[in-house]
Motif scaffolding. Structure first.
Motif, PDB file in Angstrom:
ATOM      1  N   SER A 159       0.820  -1.221   0.000  1.00 13.15           N
ATOM      2  CA  SER A 159       0.000   0.000   0.000  1.00 13.15           C
ATOM      3  C   SER A 159       0.852   1.268   0.000  1.00 13.15           C
ATOM      4  O   SER A 159       0.455   2.273  -0.590  1.00 13.15           O
ATOM      5  N   SER A 160       2.006   1.218   0.611  1.00 14.33           N
ATOM      6  CA  SER A 160       2.896   2.393   0.593  1.00 14.33           C
ATOM      7  C   SER A 160       3.389   2.664  -0.821  1.00 14.33           C
ATOM      8  O   SER A 160       3.414   3.820  -1.263  1.00 14.33           O
ATOM      9  N   ILE A 161       3.762   1.623  -1.547  1.00  9.77           N
ATOM     10  CA  ILE A 161       4.195   1.790  -2.939  1.00  9.77           C
ATOM     11  C   ILE A 161       3.042   2.318  -3.774  1.00  9.77           C
ATOM     12  O   ILE A 161       3.211   3.221  -4.599  1.00  9.77           O
ATOM     13  N   SER A 162       1.856   1.787  -3.550  1.00 13.63           N
ATOM     14  CA  SER A 162       0.672   2.251  -4.280  1.00 13.63           C
ATOM     15  C   SER A 162       0.442   3.744  -4.047  1.00 13.63           C
ATOM     16  O   SER A 162       0.207   4.499  -4.996  1.00 13.63           O
ATOM     17  N   LYS A 163       0.530   4.168  -2.816  1.00 19.15           N
ATOM     18  CA  LYS A 163       0.320   5.587  -2.481  1.00 19.15           C
ATOM     19  C   LYS A 163       1.400   6.466  -3.106  1.00 19.15           C
ATOM     20  O   LYS A 163       1.114   7.563  -3.581  1.00 19.15           O
ATOM     21  N   ILE A 164       2.639   5.990  -3.095  1.00 13.95           N
ATOM     22  CA  ILE A 164       3.732   6.748  -3.709  1.00 13.95           C
ATOM     23  C   ILE A 164       3.496   6.879  -5.209  1.00 13.95           C
ATOM     24  O   ILE A 164       3.623   7.960  -5.776  1.00 13.95           O
ATOM     25  N   GLU A 165       3.141   5.772  -5.846  1.00 12.52           N
ATOM     26  CA  GLU A 165       2.925   5.785  -7.292  1.00 12.52           C
ATOM     27  C   GLU A 165       1.765   6.685  -7.705  1.00 12.52           C
ATOM     28  O   GLU A 165       1.779   7.269  -8.787  1.00 12.52           O
ATOM     29  N   LYS A 166       0.762   6.804  -6.853  1.00 10.97           N
ATOM     30  CA  LYS A 166      -0.386   7.664  -7.143  1.00 10.97           C
ATOM     31  C   LYS A 166      -0.134   9.126  -6.774  1.00 10.97           C
ATOM     32  O   LYS A 166      -0.955   9.988  -7.069  1.00 10.97           O
ATOM     33  N   GLY A 167       0.979   9.402  -6.111  1.00 11.08           N
ATOM     34  CA  GLY A 167       1.275  10.763  -5.684  1.00 11.08           C
ATOM     35  C   GLY A 167       0.563  11.149  -4.406  1.00 11.08           C
ATOM     36  O   GLY A 167       0.495  12.329  -4.054  1.00 11.08           O
ATOM     37  N   ASN A 168       0.050  10.163  -3.680  1.00 10.23           N
ATOM     38  CA  ASN A 168      -0.670  10.420  -2.435  1.00 10.23           C
ATOM     39  C   ASN A 168       0.216  10.359  -1.195  1.00 10.23           C
ATOM     40  O   ASN A 168      -0.255  10.621  -0.094  1.00 10.23           O
ATOM     41  N   LEU A 169       1.457   9.990  -1.385  1.00 14.41           N
ATOM     42  CA  LEU A 169       2.401   9.893  -0.268  1.00 14.41           C
ATOM     43  C   LEU A 169       3.731  10.455  -0.731  1.00 14.41           C
ATOM     44  O   LEU A 169       4.255  10.036  -1.772  1.00 14.41           O
ATOM     45  N   ASN A 170       4.254  11.405  -0.007  1.00 14.75           N
ATOM     46  CA  ASN A 170       5.555  11.985  -0.330  1.00 14.75           C
ATOM     47  C   ASN A 170       6.640  11.179   0.371  1.00 14.75           C
ATOM     48  O   ASN A 170       6.792  11.283   1.585  1.00 14.75           O
ATOM     49  N   PRO A 171       7.371  10.380  -0.382  1.00 19.11           N
ATOM     50  CA  PRO A 171       8.418   9.561   0.250  1.00 19.11           C
ATOM     51  C   PRO A 171       9.619  10.421   0.641  1.00 19.11           C
ATOM     52  O   PRO A 171       9.903  11.438   0.013  1.00 19.11           O
ATOM     53  N   SER A 172      10.300   9.979   1.664  1.00 19.64           N
ATOM     54  CA  SER A 172      11.533  10.659   2.062  1.00 19.64           C
ATOM     55  C   SER A 172      12.604  10.392   1.008  1.00 19.64           C
ATOM     56  O   SER A 172      12.473   9.480   0.179  1.00 19.64           O
ATOM     57  N   LEU A 173      13.652  11.173   1.045  1.00 18.90           N
ATOM     58  CA  LEU A 173      14.765  10.943   0.119  1.00 18.90           C
ATOM     59  C   LEU A 173      15.376   9.567   0.336  1.00 18.90           C
ATOM     60  O   LEU A 173      15.794   8.906  -0.613  1.00 18.90           O
ATOM     61  N   GLU A 174      15.396   9.121   1.583  1.00 17.29           N
ATOM     62  CA  GLU A 174      15.931   7.789   1.879  1.00 17.29           C
ATOM     63  C   GLU A 174      15.089   6.708   1.201  1.00 17.29           C
ATOM     64  O   GLU A 174      15.630   5.761   0.614  1.00 17.29           O
ATOM     65  N   VAL A 175      13.766   6.837   1.254  1.00 15.82           N
ATOM     66  CA  VAL A 175      12.883   5.856   0.617  1.00 15.82           C
ATOM     67  C   VAL A 175      13.058   5.906  -0.895  1.00 15.82           C
ATOM     68  O   VAL A 175      13.121   4.867  -1.556  1.00 15.82           O
ATOM     69  N   ILE A 176      13.159   7.110  -1.454  1.00 14.33           N
ATOM     70  CA  ILE A 176      13.383   7.236  -2.901  1.00 14.33           C
ATOM     71  C   ILE A 176      14.693   6.558  -3.293  1.00 14.33           C
ATOM     72  O   ILE A 176      14.751   5.843  -4.287  1.00 14.33           O
ATOM     73  N   GLU A 177      15.724   6.761  -2.501  1.00 16.77           N
ATOM     74  CA  GLU A 177      17.011   6.129  -2.786  1.00 16.77           C
ATOM     75  C   GLU A 177      16.892   4.603  -2.706  1.00 16.77           C
ATOM     76  O   GLU A 177      17.404   3.889  -3.561  1.00 16.77           O
ATOM     77  N   ASN A 178      16.183   4.108  -1.708  1.00 23.43           N
ATOM     78  CA  ASN A 178      15.994   2.654  -1.567  1.00 23.43           C
ATOM     79  C   ASN A 178      15.199   2.080  -2.735  1.00 23.43           C
ATOM     80  O   ASN A 178      15.508   0.995  -3.231  1.00 23.43           O
ATOM     81  N   ILE A 179      14.179   2.816  -3.175  1.00 22.52           N
ATOM     82  CA  ILE A 179      13.388   2.370  -4.326  1.00 22.52           C
ATOM     83  C   ILE A 179      14.265   2.349  -5.576  1.00 22.52           C
ATOM     84  O   ILE A 179      14.245   1.380  -6.343  1.00 22.52           O
TER      85      ILE A 179
END
Length: 71
Positions: A34-54
């Protein structure tokens, strides 16, 4: 707007790698898809650390996530 663009790029890269949202979440260390889904939809602003991990999980450079292809 930025969150939506980042999400679209992550979704595109994930699909190119043939991964489900659940598989990507597991590789990144997120609790569920669900976190990936929210990120992909633009409903969750991931931290730079999460973006780097992705980006690492998708084997792409972090810069690609922020790259503006309109220019």
């Amino acid at each position: 707007m930025l969150a939506e663009e980042i999400g679209k790029k992550i979704k595109s890269a994930r699909r190119r790698k043939g991964l489900t949202q659940g598989q990507l979440a597991a590789r990144v260390g997120l609790s569920d898809h669900s976190s990936i889904s929210k990120i992909e939809k633009g409903n969750l602003n991931p931290s730079l650390e999460v973006i780097e991990n992705i980006a690492n999980a998708l084997q792409v450079n972090c810069v690609v996530v922020f790259e503006d292809r309109k220019n």
